[in-house]
Design an enzyme around this catalytic site. Structure first.
Site, PDB file in Angstrom:
ATOM      1  N   GLU A   1      -6.923   4.817   7.719  1.00 56.41           N
ATOM      2  CA  GLU A   1      -6.672   6.237   7.433  1.00 56.41           C
ATOM      3  C   GLU A   1      -7.874   6.864   6.733  1.00 56.41           C
ATOM      4  O   GLU A   1      -8.207   8.020   6.969  1.00 56.41           O
ATOM      5  CB  GLU A   1      -5.381   6.373   6.602  1.00 56.41           C
ATOM      6  CG  GLU A   1      -4.155   6.091   7.461  1.00 56.41           C
ATOM      7  CD  GLU A   1      -2.972   5.492   6.723  1.00 56.41           C
ATOM      8  OE1 GLU A   1      -2.941   5.514   5.488  1.00 56.41           O
ATOM      9  OE2 GLU A   1      -2.064   4.975   7.417  1.00 56.41           O
TER      10      GLU A   1
ATOM     11  N   HIS B   1      -9.545   1.380   4.647  1.00 56.20           N
ATOM     12  CA  HIS B   1      -8.290   1.514   5.399  1.00 56.20           C
ATOM     13  C   HIS B   1      -8.537   2.454   6.583  1.00 56.20           C
ATOM     14  O   HIS B   1      -9.305   3.409   6.474  1.00 56.20           O
ATOM     15  CB  HIS B   1      -7.189   2.064   4.484  1.00 56.20           C
ATOM     16  CG  HIS B   1      -5.836   1.995   5.108  1.00 56.20           C
ATOM     17  ND1 HIS B   1      -5.419   2.910   6.049  1.00 56.20           N
ATOM     18  CD2 HIS B   1      -4.824   1.099   4.979  1.00 56.20           C
ATOM     19  CE1 HIS B   1      -4.204   2.584   6.458  1.00 56.20           C
ATOM     20  NE2 HIS B   1      -3.825   1.481   5.825  1.00 56.20           N
TER      21      HIS B   1
ATOM     22  N   ASN C   1       0.866  -1.178   0.000  1.00 56.09           N
ATOM     23  CA  ASN C   1       0.000   0.000   0.000  1.00 56.09           C
ATOM     24  C   ASN C   1       0.905   1.232   0.000  1.00 56.09           C
ATOM     25  O   ASN C   1       1.494   1.561   1.020  1.00 56.09           O
ATOM     26  CB  ASN C   1      -0.898  -0.016   1.244  1.00 56.09           C
ATOM     27  CG  ASN C   1      -1.760   1.234   1.340  1.00 56.09           C
ATOM     28  OD1 ASN C   1      -1.781   2.051   0.424  1.00 56.09           O
ATOM     29  ND2 ASN C   1      -2.466   1.371   2.461  1.00 56.09           N
TER      30      ASN C   1
ATOM     31  N   GLY D   1       2.420   2.264  10.790  1.00 56.14           N
ATOM     32  CA  GLY D   1       3.393   3.346  10.649  1.00 56.14           C
ATOM     33  C   GLY D   1       4.084   3.716  11.944  1.00 56.14           C
ATOM     34  O   GLY D   1       4.749   4.745  12.031  1.00 56.14           O
TER      35      GLY D   1
ATOM     36  N   GLU E   1      -5.560  -4.796  10.335  1.00 60.08           N
ATOM     37  CA  GLU E   1      -4.504  -3.819  10.596  1.00 60.08           C
ATOM     38  C   GLU E   1      -4.803  -3.075  11.897  1.00 60.08           C
ATOM     39  O   GLU E   1      -5.584  -2.101  11.891  1.00 60.08           O
ATOM     40  CB  GLU E   1      -4.436  -2.797   9.451  1.00 60.08           C
ATOM     41  CG  GLU E   1      -4.121  -3.407   8.111  1.00 60.08           C
ATOM     42  CD  GLU E   1      -3.492  -2.394   7.164  1.00 60.08           C
ATOM     43  OE1 GLU E   1      -2.431  -2.689   6.622  1.00 60.08           O
ATOM     44  OE2 GLU E   1      -4.056  -1.296   6.989  1.00 60.08           O
TER      45      GLU E   1
ATOM     46  N   LYS F   1       0.100   4.267  -0.270  1.00 59.69           N
ATOM     47  CA  LYS F   1      -0.511   5.457   0.345  1.00 59.69           C
ATOM     48  C   LYS F   1      -0.243   6.680  -0.559  1.00 59.69           C
ATOM     49  O   LYS F   1      -0.189   6.534  -1.780  1.00 59.69           O
ATOM     50  CB  LYS F   1       0.007   5.625   1.772  1.00 59.69           C
ATOM     51  CG  LYS F   1      -0.204   4.349   2.601  1.00 59.69           C
ATOM     52  CD  LYS F   1       0.013   4.514   4.071  1.00 59.69           C
ATOM     53  CE  LYS F   1      -0.235   3.172   4.767  1.00 59.69           C
ATOM     54  NZ  LYS F   1      -0.133   3.270   6.217  1.00 59.69           N
TER      55      LYS F   1
ATOM     56  N   SER G   1       3.306  -2.218  10.329  1.00 59.77           N
ATOM     57  CA  SER G   1       4.758  -2.302  10.545  1.00 59.77           C
ATOM     58  C   SER G   1       5.345  -3.658  10.153  1.00 59.77           C
ATOM     59  O   SER G   1       6.231  -4.178  10.831  1.00 59.77           O
ATOM     60  CB  SER G   1       5.104  -1.951  12.001  1.00 59.77           C
ATOM     61  OG  SER G   1       4.734  -0.612  12.279  1.00 59.77           O
TER      62      SER G   1
HETATM   63  P1  13P Z   1       3.052   0.358   7.607  1.00 57.59           P
HETATM   64  O1  13P Z   1       3.499  -0.956   7.021  1.00 57.59           O
HETATM   65  O2  13P Z   1       3.818   1.532   7.106  1.00 57.59           O
HETATM   66  O3  13P Z   1       2.938   0.273   9.105  1.00 57.59           O
HETATM   67  O4  13P Z   1       1.557   0.596   7.073  1.00 57.59           O
HETATM   68  C1  13P Z   1       0.632  -0.424   7.201  1.00 57.59           C
HETATM   69  C2  13P Z   1      -0.568  -0.103   6.422  1.00 57.59           C
HETATM   70  O5  13P Z   1      -1.327   0.781   6.763  1.00 57.59           O
HETATM   71  C3  13P Z   1      -0.793  -0.842   5.183  1.00 57.59           C
HETATM   72  O6  13P Z   1      -2.062  -0.591   4.677  1.00 57.59           O
END
Ligand code: 13P
Length: 252
Positions: free
Chosen positions: A98, A96, A9, A174, A168, A11, A213
């Protein structure tokens, strides 16, 4: 047999030029993944989808990070499932955390998006996961079960089998603070039980990924868990060198 899926992903990262640079190594990555029996793909921004999809070798999954539930119309700033399909996109990440946090997406709206994707033959990658407060209260499964029930509402068994779930935990995204493999396995096993309650034995066909992560150093420990069918990776999916290490770790 559920095939392991490793989906990056991206982002809000990479210009079309940068995405193109990554894709110049997609064939090598795919060969490595094929050797390990793994499916791989990336989810760039809408801006890069056509470019990435044109550069993607056959079998390399290209996913969007969102979709609108309508086919077309007066929805400024939105992109529909038929439009994604027209440029060769094969999947879309839905719900997601976010997007839930910054764009107010609910599981009910995710349900409409999932149905819109399935109608076009695209794979929904439906995200669920709890906040740190919910985790600390010990209410993870209660919270995530509701997200699953609402997201899968009204789907037939055949449709449900096509959905990929990504668990997740928000506190692991992150932050560098990944869930232990025990926590990830336990929650994902719980999610599969919820799916079994809804769809019976079809639950055994539904792939459930872990995200939060995930790095080359820890991916193998997740892949060793019986209910974890792959990973949704943010930061560590951005360079081809790191992606290559993720594939190797997932293939062990
Ligand atoms: P990270 O791997 O950067 O923690 O992000 C995870 C994520 O949100 C994947 O959709």
């Amino acid at each position: 047999m559920r095939k392991i899926l490793l989906l990056g992903n991206w982002k809000m990262n990479k210009t079309p030029l940068e995405a193109g640079e990554f894709m110049s190594e997609a064939k090598d990555l795919l060969e490595l993944a094929d050797q390990g029996g793994i499916e791989i793909g990336v989810a760039p921004t809408f801006l890069c989808l056509a470019n990435v999809s044109e550069l993607a070798p056959e079998g390399f999954l290209v996913s969007s990070q969102n979709v609108n539930e309508h086919d077309h119309g007066a929805y400024t700033g939105e992109v529909s499932a038929p439009m994604l399909k027209s440029v060769g996109v094969g999947a879309a990440i839905i719900g997601h955390s976010e997007r839930r946090e910054y764009n107010g997406e609910t599981s009910a709206c995710c349900n409409l998006k999932i149905k819109a994707l399935l109608k076009e033959g695209l794979v929904p990658v439906y995200c669920c996961g709890e906040s740190l407060a919910t985790f600390e209260e010990g209410k993870t499964l209660e919270f995530v079960s509701k997200q699953i029930e609402e997201g899968f509402a009204g789907l037939s068994k055949e449709e449900a089998a096509k959905v990929v779930v990504a668990y997740e935990p928000i506190w692991a995204i992150g932050t560098g603070k990944s869930a232990t493999k025990e926590i990830a396995q336990d929650t994902i096993k719980g999610i599969r039980e919820v799916l079994r309650g809804l769809f019976g034995e079809t639950a055994e066909e539904i792939r459930i990924l872990y995200g939060g992560s995930v790095k080359p150093e820890n991916i193998a420990s997740y892949m060793a868990c019986p209910d974890i069918d792959g990973a949704l990776v943010g930061g560590a999916s951005l360079t081809t060198s790191s992606f290559r290490e993720l594939i190797k770790g997932a293939s062990l």
